[in-house]
Design a protein around this motif. Sequence first.
Motif: not given
Length: 898
Positions: A546-572
Amino acid sequence: MKNNQSSIFKLGSLTLAISSILGSSLLSTAAIAQQSEDEVIEEVVATGTRLKGTATAVMQERQNQAFVADIMGADQIARTGDGDAAAALRRVTGLTLVDGKFIYVRGLGERYSSTQLNGMTVPSPDPTRSVVPLDLFPSSIIESLNVQKSFSPNMPGHFGGGNVNIRTKSIPTEFVFSVSGGAGWNSENSNDGFFYEGGSDDWTGRDDGTRALPSIIASNLAASGSDGFEGDSSRSLAQTQEILNSFNWDIGPESKSAEPDFNLGATLGNRYTFDDDSVLGFLATVSYSNEWSITEEQLGNDIGGGQDNPRFTKYRDMISTEQNVRWSGMFNVGYELNSNHKIELVNMMLHDMRDRLRDGEYFDDSESTIGVEEFSRMDIIFEEREMVSSQLKGTHNFLDIANGVFFDWYAGTSRASREAPDIMEVTYQLFYDDAGALELERIDDTSGTNLNRQYQSLQDESDTYGFNISTPFYGDGYDIEIKAGFDYYEKTRDAVNIDLAIRHFGINDEFKVGNRLYDIFSEENINNPDFYASSTGSSLFQDNTGEGDKYSAASKLTAGYLMVDAFIDKKWRLSGGARWEEFQQISVPFVEHSNEFAAETDEIVDSIYNEDDILPSFALTYIANDEMQYRFNISQTLIRPDLRDISTTFFIDPLTEFLVRGSPSLVETELMNIDVRWEWYMSQGNNVSVALFYKDMENPIEMVQFDGGEGVPQLLTANGEEGELYGLEVEFLHDLSFVSDSMSNFFISGNMTVSDSEVTIGSGDQDSLFSQQAREAYGGTITATITNDQRRLVGHSEWVANLQLGWDSDNGEHSASLVYNSFGERIIAPGVRGFEDGIENPFHSLDFVYTYYPDFNTTVKLKFQNILNEDKEIEQEGLLLRRETVGTGISASVSYDF
C-alpha cells in the motif's frame, strides 16, 4: 523557549533533503581546567586484585565528572561475561533490557534515551526504532560504557532517562596480539526444531540471493505497478507459471538438531615512538560467532470474552528455531605529537544476521473446532542488520595561548541497513476423524487466506561533525573553564516493503494437500495446468503493498552550546550553561511500486516537523573531602518524535507483534529533570552512592492500544497530557574484609532502583492532543475505550536490582562471580475495553562466571547463564500474551595473548 523557523526543501522523485545547519556534541566537560587528555579510559593494569584495579579506574572517572554518570569498564564487562553492549548495560544502576536490544534508563522507554558511539550520533538499522539496537556492539570492541543521567549542555538535547556513550577500544600502550575462541550450548537445544535449507552463504551472515525478490516480479512491479503482480486477463498460463516458479520453494520445513555455538576473535595492535616524541599507533580487531537456539513460544492475540471470561480469540503455540551469525571488524589508527596533539581514525563494521522459523498450533476462535478442524501456522524471517562507521577526531592543546586553549573536533559518517528479503507466513488446516486421528492436512482453504511473502529493505545514512573549544582562568581560590561548541548531524532514510500473497483459492483442492511447501509448490505441480483454479491462473496472485510501504525520510540537527565549569575554594564545583538546537524532520510516503509521492507538494511541506529550543542545565557539587561529595543537577530537555513516530504506515512491533502506527501531528515531549546524589569513594575501589531523581513531562509520547479491523490489536503513537517519574537509586561495592580477614578476597557489589511514574493520556477530553491524534488516525472515530487513562509509563519498572558476589584468589590465577539481575513488572500493551494492561513479568537472571589464568598470557573462562531457567512472559488478564523459553546456557572460551 521555541521559535518556528522557515525551512527550504528540495523534493525530487527519489531524493529528499532538509536544509539546516549544526549537530551533536562529542566530548565531556573537563574535570579541571588543566585537563587536556582525551577522556577515553586507557588500558588498566591491576596492581592488587583484578577487582580493585578496575573499580578504582572507573570510579575515579565518575568522581571527576561534573554531571551524574555511571561508567562500566571493559574488565567489568568481561567479569560478568556479557557478550554485547545491551547485555552489559543491564548491570548499570536503573537500567533494564527490553527485547535483548534496547535499554530503558530509569524506567523510561528506549525513545527517552539517546545512544552515541565515541561521542557521535549514529543511525539505526532497526525499522521500528530510531535508537541503535545495542546488541549490535560486541563486548570485544568496547573499552567502556558511559551512561550520563543528568543533562549537560555539551550533549544532545534529546534526553530523558540518559545518554549512553559506547566508547570503543583505543590505541594500545604497547604491542598486543591475542586470539580467542569459544563454544556453547543451551538446555533448550536438547530438543529438535524445524528449519529449512536457506542459502549457501548463510554461515557468513549473508543471503546468496536465494531469498531475493525474483527479477521477473521486480520488473513487472516497476513496469506496471500493482497490476504487474496481480495480473489481468491478458496474462497467459505460461507467464503465471514462470512467476510462480521464480519464488524459492526449497522450504519444508524439516526436523533440525541445533549445532553447538562457537565464536572466534583476534586483536592486533602496536604503538611506535619516534625521536621527536611523536607516537603512531594502530589497533585492529575481528570477531565472528554462530549461534543456534530452539525455544518454545506462545503468542496470544485479540483478547475478548468480557471481564467475566477473558480469553484470547487467537493464539499460537509453536517451536522457534533460530540461527544468529554476527561478525565485526574495527581498525583504529592514531597519531600523537608531544602529548598535545592527537588525531585518531576509527573504522568499524558490524554485521548481524537472524534467521528464524516458527512452526506450531494456531487457534482462531471463529474457525477452529478442537478435535475436528484445527490449524497450524509457519512463519520465517531472515534479516541482516549492518552498520559501517568511520570517525575522525582530534584533540589539540595550545598551552602558549593565554592560560591555554584546548580544542577538539570530530567528523563522522555512518551507514546502517536492514535487509529482510523474504518474510513468509503460511497457514494449514488439519482435519480429524471421529477417533481423533489426523485425516487430512492441507494449506488453509478458509476464505481470504493467503500465503504471504514480504520483501523489506531499509537504508539509513548519516553525517556528523562538530568541535569544542575551552580555556581556563585561575585566581585566588577559584579555577574556571569556559567551554563552547558546535555540532551538526543529518540523517536520511529510504525504506521499502513489498507485500505479496498467493491466494489459496487460486489452487485446485487436490494440490493443496500436505504440510511441506516444496511438495505443494513443486516444479511438477506448478507446471501442471490442473494446479490452477482458472485457466490462466490469474486469480492466484494478490498485491497487499500500500501507500507508505515505500517512504523516504530525513532529519537534521543544528546545535551550539556555551557552558562554564568552576571550582571554588576546592570545595564547590559549579557547572552549567545552555544548549541551542534546531531540529527538522520529515517522512514522505510513496505510491506503491513507484517513485511518485503519495501526497501533494503542499501537504509535504506542511508536514515538516521544525522546532528550535534553548535547553538550560545547572550542576552543583559540594566536595566534602577526597572521598565524599554531594551533587545537585537541574535541567530542561526534550524528546522528539522519530521518523517512524510521524509516519502513518503500520509496522509490526517485534515484542507483541501488534500493528503500530504513528501520528503526523506528534509534538515533542518537554522534560524538567532534577537529580540529587551523595557519593562516597573509599580506598581500594570500595564505594557507595545514593541518588534521588524526579522528572516532569509535558506531552509525553506514549503507545496507546486500539482495536483495528477484524479485531487485530493496534498501537497508536500519541501524545499524552502530562507525566512524572521519581525514584531512589542505591549503588555499592565493597570487599568482605569487614566480615573477616579471610574474606578479603571476596567482594559484593550491587544496585537497586525504586521508582514510580504516572502518565495522564487525556482520552476523556475531546479537545486533548491525544483525542485529536486518535481522530486523525481513525477517520474521526475512536474505536475503543482506554481502560486506564492514568497509569504508569509504558515500559516502566517500579524496581530494578543487580547483585554480584565476586572472588579473586590470592595468587591471581582464579576469579569467579555470581551475578543476579531482575526488574519489576512493566506495561507492554496498554489495555482497552475494560481489560487490564499487558504486563511483562519480572525475569530473574542468575549467572555464574569462572575465569582461570594459568599463566600471564592465557585466560580460560567458563560461564553458566540463566541458572534459574526463567522464561520470558507477558500476561494480560492472567492470560499469556507472550511466553518464550530461554533455557540455561553453558559456554567456555580460551584467549591467548602473544
